[in-house]
Design a protein around this motif. Structure first.
Motif: not given
Length: 232
Positions: A67-89
Motif C-alpha cells: 500500500f501507498l501510505i503517507r509518511s506520517g504513519m511511518m513513525t514509532g512502533a507502527l512505522g516499524v511494523f509498516l516498514r517491515a511489512a514493506q509498505q510504501i511511504a
C-alpha cells in the motif's frame, strides 16, 4: 522516474496479521474477492474512512499487497511494523512512492491506494490522480473497492474500534483504463483516466451501500475543518 520494488516477503507475513484483525478482532464480511485476478499486476483502489482501513483491506485482499501510505504513519512502533511489512511511504511530491508502486506492478504484484488521500467521509467525492497514473503506466487492471463500518459518525478518524465491530469490504469488477484514441498528450489521458477511476470508485461505494445496513459516517473531518486529526 525509477524506483526499486519492495520485497515480497513483507506482505507474505503481514497479510496474516491483517486477516487476524479483520476476521478475529473484528467481524469483516468480504464480497467479490474472486473478482481479483489471481496473478499479474493489480491496483486496488478504496474509499478511506478510518485508521483501520489499511490493515483490514490488506487482510481482505487474497494476495500479498503493497500500500501507498503517507509518511506520517511511518513513525514509532507502527512505522516499524509498516516498514517491515514493506509498505510504501509517500513523501513529498510522492514521485518516489509512485515509482516504487510501478515497480511492484511491473513485477506482477498488487498495489493498494486510497485515492482520496486522507480519512474522511469515504464518499470518494474527490480523488487524487496517483492510482490513475499507475494504471496508465502499467496497464494493470484497477479494482474499485468499498469499505464500510471502520468508523462511525462522531468517531475520530484515528479510532481503533472495539472487538466485534462489523465491517464490510466489497471488491468490484476490474477495469482497464485505456484512453480513447482521439486523446492526445499525457495530461489529457491522465485527466480522463482519473475521472474514470473516480467514477468507478464512487459507483462501487454507492452500490455497496445499497446492499447493506452499514453506513458511512455522516461527518467528514475534511469538510468540517478537522482534517488535522488525520495522519495517514
Amino acid at each position: 522516474m525509477s524506483g526499486r520494488a519492495p520485497s515480497r516477503w513483507g506482505p507474505r507475513w503481514s497479510r496474516h496479521v491483517g486477516r487476524f484483525l479483520a476476521h478475529v478482532l473484528w467481524r469483516t464480511e468480504v464480497r467479490g474477492a474472486s473478482s481479483l485476478p489471481t496473478s499479474g499486476p493489480v491496483i486496488v483502489v478504496c474509499n478511506h474512512v478510518g485508521l483501520i482501513d489499511g490493515p483490514v483491506l490488506h487482510g481482505a485482499i487474497p494476495r500479498g499487497s503493497h500500500f501507498l501510505i503517507r509518511s506520517g504513519m511511518m513513525t514509532g512502533a507502527l512505522g516499524v511494523f509498516l516498514r517491515a511489512a514493506q509498505q510504501i511511504a509517500v513523501e513529498g511530491s510522492g514521485r518516489e512512492a509512485l515509482a516504487r508502486g510501478l515497480a511492484v506492478l511491473r513485477r506482477g504484484d498488487v498495489v493498494g491506494v486510497f485515492p482520496e488521500g486522507t480519512r474522511g467521509g469515504g464518499t470518494a467525492d474527490a480523488v487524487h490522480g496517483g492510482a490513475a497514473w499507475l494504471a496508465l503506466q502499467s496497464g494493470a487492471p484497477v479494482v474499485p473497492t468499498a469499505i464500510v463500518g471502520t468508523r462511525h459518525t462522531g468517531e475520530s478518524v484515528n479510532v481503533w474500534p472495539r472487538p466485534g465491530r462489523r465491517i464490510l469490504v466489497s471488491f468490484g469488477t476490474p477495469i482497464v483504463l485505456t484512453p480513447p484514441a482521439e486523446l492526445r498528450g499525457g495530461r489529457a489521458k491522465q485527466s480522463w483516466a482519473a475521472a474514470q477511476l473516480a467514477e468507478a470508485l464512487r459507483t462501487q461505494v454507492t452500490r455497496t451501500l445499497e446492499t447493506t445496513d452499514l453506513e458511512l459516517p455522516l461527518d467528514d473531518p475534511r469538510r468540517d475543518g478537522r482534517a488535522e486529526q488525520d495522519v495517514s
